[in-house]
Motif scaffolding. Structure first.
Motif, PDB file in Angstrom:
ATOM      1  N   ARG A   1       0.817  -1.229   0.000  1.00 14.99           N
ATOM      2  CA  ARG A   1       0.000   0.000   0.000  1.00 14.99           C
ATOM      3  C   ARG A   1       0.841   1.265   0.000  1.00 14.99           C
ATOM      4  N   THR A   2       2.092   1.155   0.428  1.00 12.15           N
ATOM      5  CA  THR A   2       2.956   2.336   0.502  1.00 12.15           C
ATOM      6  C   THR A   2       3.723   2.589  -0.790  1.00 12.15           C
ATOM      7  N   LEU A   3       3.648   1.658  -1.740  1.00 12.70           N
ATOM      8  CA  LEU A   3       4.450   1.740  -2.955  1.00 12.70           C
ATOM      9  C   LEU A   3       3.593   1.906  -4.204  1.00 12.70           C
ATOM     10  N   THR A   4       4.166   2.526  -5.203  1.00 16.32           N
ATOM     11  CA  THR A   4       3.526   2.622  -6.504  1.00 16.32           C
ATOM     12  C   THR A   4       4.241   1.657  -7.436  1.00 16.32           C
ATOM     13  N   PRO A   5       3.523   0.623  -7.922  1.00 12.32           N
ATOM     14  CA  PRO A   5       4.186  -0.330  -8.823  1.00 12.32           C
ATOM     15  C   PRO A   5       4.501   0.315 -10.161  1.00 12.32           C
ATOM     16  N   PRO A   6       5.487  -0.172 -10.873  1.00 12.26           N
ATOM     17  CA  PRO A   6       6.376  -1.256 -10.450  1.00 12.26           C
ATOM     18  C   PRO A   6       7.457  -0.743  -9.516  1.00 12.26           C
ATOM     19  N   THR A   7       7.994  -1.642  -8.717  1.00 11.28           N
ATOM     20  CA  THR A   7       9.083  -1.310  -7.811  1.00 11.28           C
ATOM     21  C   THR A   7      10.148  -2.392  -7.908  1.00 11.28           C
ATOM     22  N   THR A   8      11.345  -2.072  -7.509  1.00 11.00           N
ATOM     23  CA  THR A   8      12.438  -3.045  -7.564  1.00 11.00           C
ATOM     24  C   THR A   8      12.391  -3.944  -6.331  1.00 11.00           C
ATOM     25  N   PRO A   9      12.996  -5.119  -6.411  1.00  5.81           N
ATOM     26  CA  PRO A   9      13.040  -6.001  -5.239  1.00  5.81           C
ATOM     27  C   PRO A   9      13.695  -5.340  -4.026  1.00  5.81           C
ATOM     28  N   THR A  10      14.818  -4.648  -4.232  1.00  6.21           N
ATOM     29  CA  THR A  10      15.483  -4.031  -3.080  1.00  6.21           C
ATOM     30  C   THR A  10      14.638  -2.899  -2.500  1.00  6.21           C
TER      31      THR A  10
ATOM     32  N   PHE B   1       7.181 -12.949  -3.955  1.00  2.00           N
ATOM     33  CA  PHE B   1       8.035 -12.212  -4.882  1.00  2.00           C
ATOM     34  C   PHE B   1       7.373 -11.965  -6.239  1.00  2.00           C
ATOM     35  N   PRO B   2       6.821 -12.997  -6.912  1.00  4.78           N
ATOM     36  CA  PRO B   2       6.244 -12.758  -8.244  1.00  4.78           C
ATOM     37  C   PRO B   2       5.064 -11.782  -8.218  1.00  4.78           C
ATOM     38  N   LYS B   3       4.348 -11.751  -7.111  1.00  7.24           N
ATOM     39  CA  LYS B   3       3.163 -10.894  -7.035  1.00  7.24           C
ATOM     40  C   LYS B   3       3.498  -9.440  -6.727  1.00  7.24           C
ATOM     41  N   VAL B   4       4.612  -9.212  -6.021  1.00  4.64           N
ATOM     42  CA  VAL B   4       4.910  -7.842  -5.610  1.00  4.64           C
ATOM     43  C   VAL B   4       5.973  -7.152  -6.448  1.00  4.64           C
ATOM     44  N   VAL B   5       6.920  -7.914  -7.010  1.00  5.21           N
ATOM     45  CA  VAL B   5       7.957  -7.281  -7.835  1.00  5.21           C
ATOM     46  C   VAL B   5       8.321  -8.078  -9.075  1.00  5.21           C
ATOM     47  N   GLY B   6       7.820  -9.284  -9.179  1.00  4.18           N
ATOM     48  CA  GLY B   6       8.154 -10.129 -10.316  1.00  4.18           C
ATOM     49  C   GLY B   6       7.407  -9.724 -11.568  1.00  4.18           C
ATOM     50  N   PRO B   7       7.506 -10.523 -12.625  1.00  2.00           N
ATOM     51  CA  PRO B   7       6.884 -10.203 -13.906  1.00  2.00           C
ATOM     52  C   PRO B   7       5.365 -10.048 -13.830  1.00  2.00           C
ATOM     53  N   GLY B   8       4.732 -10.713 -12.870  1.00  2.00           N
ATOM     54  CA  GLY B   8       3.277 -10.630 -12.759  1.00  2.00           C
ATOM     55  C   GLY B   8       2.783  -9.547 -11.826  1.00  2.00           C
ATOM     56  N   ALA B   9       3.691  -8.748 -11.258  1.00  2.00           N
ATOM     57  CA  ALA B   9       3.280  -7.687 -10.339  1.00  2.00           C
ATOM     58  C   ALA B   9       2.484  -6.624 -11.079  1.00  2.00           C
ATOM     59  N   ALA B  10       1.635  -5.952 -10.344  1.00  2.00           N
ATOM     60  CA  ALA B  10       0.814  -4.896 -10.944  1.00  2.00           C
ATOM     61  C   ALA B  10       1.697  -3.898 -11.674  1.00  2.00           C
TER      62      ALA B  10
ATOM     63  N   ARG C   1      24.716  -9.962  -3.913  1.00  3.09           N
ATOM     64  CA  ARG C   1      24.872 -10.675  -5.182  1.00  3.09           C
ATOM     65  C   ARG C   1      23.889 -11.838  -5.343  1.00  3.09           C
ATOM     66  N   ALA C   2      23.074 -12.074  -4.320  1.00  2.00           N
ATOM     67  CA  ALA C   2      22.080 -13.148  -4.418  1.00  2.00           C
ATOM     68  C   ALA C   2      21.039 -12.767  -5.461  1.00  2.00           C
ATOM     69  N   PRO C   3      20.462 -13.753  -6.148  1.00  2.00           N
ATOM     70  CA  PRO C   3      19.364 -13.442  -7.077  1.00  2.00           C
ATOM     71  C   PRO C   3      18.223 -12.765  -6.315  1.00  2.00           C
ATOM     72  N   ASP C   4      17.474 -11.929  -7.021  1.00  2.00           N
ATOM     73  CA  ASP C   4      16.436 -11.135  -6.358  1.00  2.00           C
ATOM     74  C   ASP C   4      15.459 -11.971  -5.546  1.00  2.00           C
ATOM     75  N   ALA C   5      14.983 -13.069  -6.093  1.00  2.00           N
ATOM     76  CA  ALA C   5      14.028 -13.897  -5.348  1.00  2.00           C
ATOM     77  C   ALA C   5      14.686 -14.475  -4.091  1.00  2.00           C
ATOM     78  N   HIS C   6      15.973 -14.802  -4.176  1.00  2.00           N
ATOM     79  CA  HIS C   6      16.663 -15.349  -3.002  1.00  2.00           C
ATOM     80  C   HIS C   6      16.880 -14.271  -1.940  1.00  2.00           C
ATOM     81  N   LYS C   7      17.013 -13.011  -2.357  1.00  2.00           N
ATOM     82  CA  LYS C   7      17.105 -11.922  -1.370  1.00  2.00           C
ATOM     83  C   LYS C   7      15.856 -11.904  -0.501  1.00  2.00           C
ATOM     84  N   PHE C   8      14.699 -12.244  -1.099  1.00  2.00           N
ATOM     85  CA  PHE C   8      13.461 -12.309  -0.325  1.00  2.00           C
ATOM     86  C   PHE C   8      13.538 -13.429   0.705  1.00  2.00           C
TER      87      PHE C   8
END
Length: 192
Positions: A23-32, A161-170, A81-88
């Motif tokens: 709710r605090t972010l405007t998509p799209p946003t980066t994983p970090t 991850f896919p729902k909030v920042v991945g390819p399928g995120a809003a 250096r971890a992949p974005d999904a692994h950072k989660f």
């Protein structure tokens, strides 16, 4: 046990935390950016703020994430250096330890200086052996249950991850994303 630690359900805890963060972010946003916002959303619910730091861990170090529970804040450190999904997964695991209270704040003299150097981002000057010593878990965390709880938080956060920042995120649905999803769903018919 404090009220915030009453809920043992990582699903409820993370569903609420991710929803409130989104709710605090405007998509799209980066994983970090999402993970920084997640920590900012979590901070008011705790006894001290959560600071997130992405750092390149040295080769041979057996960890990819640590939490430093200082008296005035929590510092969650994640391998940059971890992949974005692994950072989660990593951040979620460390946040799980914070949520369940399986961290310790008792350090030998001088270790807070190591934390200050870590926060200053002088990567080549970080005394890693001292930083890792600072991340010592409380006696409660030595139980396998504490690690399983923290890991479940990490895996549940990564599942989002896919729902909030991945390819399928809003705001991220593109023709390529749609084609990839359809191809995957159809078993890549006619593809390579």
């Amino acid at each position: 046990m404090s009220e915030r630690k009453h809920s043992r359900s990582p699903k409820r805890f993370l569903d609420r935390l991710v929803r409130d963060t989104a709710r605090t972010l405007t998509p799209p946003t980066t994983p970090t950016a999402f993970l920084h916002a997640l920590c900012a959303t979590l901070s008011p619910q705790l006894d001290r703020p959560v600071r997130l730091k992405f750092v390149a861990f040295p080769p041979g170090l057996d960890v990819s994430g640590i939490t430093l529970a200082r008296e005035d804040d929590y510092i969650v450190v994640v391998e940059e250096r971890a992949p974005d999904a692994h950072k989660f997964v990593i951040a979620g695991h460390e946040i799980g330890h914070i949520h369940y209270g399986t961290l310790d704040v008792h350090y030998p003299a001088g270790l807070p200086a190591a934390a200050r150097r870590l926060l200053a981002r002088a990567d080549d000057d970080i005394p890693w052996e001292r930083v890792v010593a600072m991340a010592t878990r409380s006696p409660a965390a030595t139980a396998a249950e504490a690690e399983w709880e923290a890991e479940e938080c990490g895996l549940r956060l990564a599942a989002k991850f896919p729902k909030v920042v991945g390819p399928g995120a809003a705001g991220r649905m593109t023709q390529d994303t749609l084609t990839d999803r359809l191809s995957s769903s159809l078993g890549n018919i006619g593809g390579p």
